[in-house]
Design a protein around this motif. Structure first.
Motif, PDB file in Angstrom:
ATOM      1  N   TRP A  32     -44.234  20.784  -2.292  1.00 16.90           N
ATOM      2  CA  TRP A  32     -45.670  20.684  -2.112  1.00 16.90           C
ATOM      3  C   TRP A  32     -46.046  20.745  -0.635  1.00 16.90           C
ATOM      4  N   LEU A  33     -45.213  20.111   0.212  1.00 17.56           N
ATOM      5  CA  LEU A  33     -45.487  20.063   1.640  1.00 17.56           C
ATOM      6  C   LEU A  33     -44.168  20.089   2.395  1.00 17.56           C
ATOM      7  N   LYS A  34     -44.132  20.874   3.452  1.00 18.11           N
ATOM      8  CA  LYS A  34     -42.933  20.960   4.287  1.00 18.11           C
ATOM      9  C   LYS A  34     -43.379  20.928   5.742  1.00 18.11           C
ATOM     10  N   LEU A  35     -42.879  19.933   6.474  1.00 19.32           N
ATOM     11  CA  LEU A  35     -43.255  19.773   7.875  1.00 19.32           C
ATOM     12  C   LEU A  35     -42.012  19.709   8.753  1.00 19.32           C
ATOM     13  N   ASN A  36     -42.075  20.350   9.905  1.00 17.19           N
ATOM     14  CA  ASN A  36     -41.030  20.209  10.903  1.00 17.19           C
ATOM     15  C   ASN A  36     -41.441  19.092  11.845  1.00 17.19           C
ATOM     16  N   LEU A  37     -40.631  18.044  11.896  1.00 18.48           N
ATOM     17  CA  LEU A  37     -40.940  16.904  12.744  1.00 18.48           C
ATOM     18  C   LEU A  37     -40.443  17.147  14.167  1.00 18.48           C
ATOM     19  N   ILE A  38     -40.938  16.354  15.101  1.00 16.72           N
ATOM     20  CA  ILE A  38     -40.538  16.481  16.503  1.00 16.72           C
ATOM     21  C   ILE A  38     -39.034  16.252  16.652  1.00 16.72           C
ATOM     22  N   SER A  39     -38.483  15.390  15.823  1.00 14.94           N
ATOM     23  CA  SER A  39     -37.055  15.095  15.893  1.00 14.94           C
ATOM     24  C   SER A  39     -36.194  16.281  15.475  1.00 14.94           C
ATOM     25  N   GLY A  40     -36.800  17.268  14.870  1.00 20.40           N
ATOM     26  CA  GLY A  40     -36.053  18.416  14.387  1.00 20.40           C
ATOM     27  C   GLY A  40     -35.784  18.357  12.892  1.00 20.40           C
ATOM     28  N   ALA A  41     -36.047  17.195  12.304  1.00 19.25           N
ATOM     29  CA  ALA A  41     -35.862  17.040  10.874  1.00 19.25           C
ATOM     30  C   ALA A  41     -36.974  17.769  10.123  1.00 19.25           C
ATOM     31  N   VAL A  42     -36.645  18.205   8.922  1.00 22.76           N
ATOM     32  CA  VAL A  42     -37.639  18.860   8.068  1.00 22.76           C
ATOM     33  C   VAL A  42     -38.055  17.852   6.999  1.00 22.76           C
ATOM     34  N   PHE A  43     -39.333  17.507   7.006  1.00 26.31           N
ATOM     35  CA  PHE A  43     -39.883  16.553   6.048  1.00 26.31           C
ATOM     36  C   PHE A  43     -40.450  17.339   4.880  1.00 26.31           C
ATOM     37  N   THR A  44     -39.917  17.080   3.684  1.00 28.91           N
ATOM     38  CA  THR A  44     -40.323  17.827   2.500  1.00 28.91           C
ATOM     39  C   THR A  44     -40.824  16.862   1.430  1.00 28.91           C
ATOM     40  N   ILE A  45     -41.971  17.171   0.859  1.00 25.25           N
ATOM     41  CA  ILE A  45     -42.493  16.402  -0.276  1.00 25.25           C
ATOM     42  C   ILE A  45     -42.586  17.347  -1.465  1.00 25.25           C
ATOM     43  N   THR A  46     -41.904  16.983  -2.549  1.00 24.77           N
ATOM     44  CA  THR A  46     -42.005  17.756  -3.781  1.00 24.77           C
ATOM     45  C   THR A  46     -43.130  17.164  -4.635  1.00 24.77           C
ATOM     46  N   VAL A  47     -43.460  17.847  -5.698  1.00 20.48           N
ATOM     47  CA  VAL A  47     -44.569  17.417  -6.560  1.00 20.48           C
ATOM     48  C   VAL A  47     -44.286  16.045  -7.169  1.00 20.48           C
ATOM     49  N   ASP A  48     -43.032  15.781  -7.575  1.00 17.63           N
ATOM     50  CA  ASP A  48     -42.753  14.476  -8.172  1.00 17.63           C
ATOM     51  C   ASP A  48     -42.877  13.344  -7.152  1.00 17.63           C
ATOM     52  N   TYR A  49     -42.515  13.588  -5.891  1.00 16.25           N
ATOM     53  CA  TYR A  49     -42.725  12.581  -4.853  1.00 16.25           C
ATOM     54  C   TYR A  49     -44.223  12.388  -4.585  1.00 16.25           C
ATOM     55  N   LEU A  50     -44.977  13.452  -4.655  1.00 18.09           N
ATOM     56  CA  LEU A  50     -46.421  13.350  -4.486  1.00 18.09           C
ATOM     57  C   LEU A  50     -47.026  12.461  -5.577  1.00 18.09           C
ATOM     58  N   LEU A  51     -46.533  12.614  -6.798  1.00 17.46           N
ATOM     59  CA  LEU A  51     -47.034  11.779  -7.893  1.00 17.46           C
ATOM     60  C   LEU A  51     -46.656  10.316  -7.688  1.00 17.46           C
ATOM     61  N   ILE A  52     -45.508  10.056  -7.068  1.00 19.20           N
ATOM     62  CA  ILE A  52     -45.141   8.675  -6.750  1.00 19.20           C
ATOM     63  C   ILE A  52     -46.098   8.108  -5.708  1.00 19.20           C
ATOM     64  N   ILE A  53     -46.443   8.899  -4.715  1.00 16.70           N
ATOM     65  CA  ILE A  53     -47.395   8.458  -3.696  1.00 16.70           C
ATOM     66  C   ILE A  53     -48.749   8.150  -4.341  1.00 16.70           C
ATOM     67  N   VAL A  54     -49.191   9.018  -5.233  1.00 17.49           N
ATOM     68  CA  VAL A  54     -50.436   8.777  -5.964  1.00 17.49           C
ATOM     69  C   VAL A  54     -50.314   7.508  -6.804  1.00 17.49           C
ATOM     70  N   GLY A  55     -49.137   7.284  -7.396  1.00 16.25           N
ATOM     71  CA  GLY A  55     -48.905   6.079  -8.193  1.00 16.25           C
ATOM     72  C   GLY A  55     -49.022   4.803  -7.376  1.00 16.25           C
ATOM     73  N   VAL A  56     -48.569   4.818  -6.131  1.00 18.11           N
ATOM     74  CA  VAL A  56     -48.699   3.644  -5.266  1.00 18.11           C
ATOM     75  C   VAL A  56     -50.174   3.345  -5.001  1.00 18.11           C
ATOM     76  N   ILE A  57     -50.947   4.380  -4.762  1.00 20.26           N
ATOM     77  CA  ILE A  57     -52.382   4.197  -4.534  1.00 20.26           C
ATOM     78  C   ILE A  57     -53.061   3.673  -5.799  1.00 20.26           C
ATOM     79  N   ILE A  58     -52.673   4.225  -6.938  1.00 14.65           N
ATOM     80  CA  ILE A  58     -53.239   3.754  -8.208  1.00 14.65           C
ATOM     81  C   ILE A  58     -52.861   2.300  -8.469  1.00 14.65           C
ATOM     82  N   LEU A  59     -51.633   1.923  -8.132  1.00  8.46           N
ATOM     83  CA  LEU A  59     -51.204   0.536  -8.323  1.00  8.46           C
ATOM     84  C   LEU A  59     -52.079  -0.413  -7.514  1.00  8.46           C
TER      85      LEU A  59
END
Length: 131
Positions: A32-59
């Protein structure tokens, strides 16, 4: 409409996404989202992780909703329990939702039930206390 727990909508969305696509290509595993961080790491969010993030907000929203002292909160708690049971049964029986992400959402639905009852009982106890 306002009595329906928000986890119901997340359950419907997760099920819709879990049954899209074939067995080899799951929509939930799509990036769903892919970002290159300053550290050089690639931060990736898949759809299922996005739903977990939404679940935390819903909680958070569901716990906040449980603080209202009304008869509607009893209905909300009962429906939250039903939604949790549906999450649990689906996790155990349905192969498409037997994932770690769905287990986390199931645990969030469980925490919604427990926190809702705990908040309601403690606020009711405070209302009854004299002196």
């Amino acid at each position: 409409m306002r009595y329906i727990p928000l986890f119901t909508y997340l359950l419907i969305l997760y099920n819709a996404l879990a049954f899209m696509g074939g067995p080899e290509q799951s929509v939930l595993a799509a990036v769903w989202l892919k970002l290159n961080l300053i550290s050089g790491a690639v931060f990736t969010i898949t759809v299922d992780y996005l739903l977990i993030i939404v679940g935390v907000i819903i909680l958070y929203i569901e716990i906040y909703k449980s603080t209202r002292p009304s008869a509607a909160s009893v209905i909300d708690h009962a429906l939250s329990m039903v939604v949790f049971v549906i999450y649990l049964i689906e996790f155990i029986i349905v192969p498409n939702v037997g994932t770690a992400a769905f287990l986390v959402l199931t645990l969030m639905a469980f925490l919604d039930v427990i926190a809702g009852f705990t908040v309601s009982i403690s606020s009711a106890r405070r209302d009854i206390s004299i002196g």
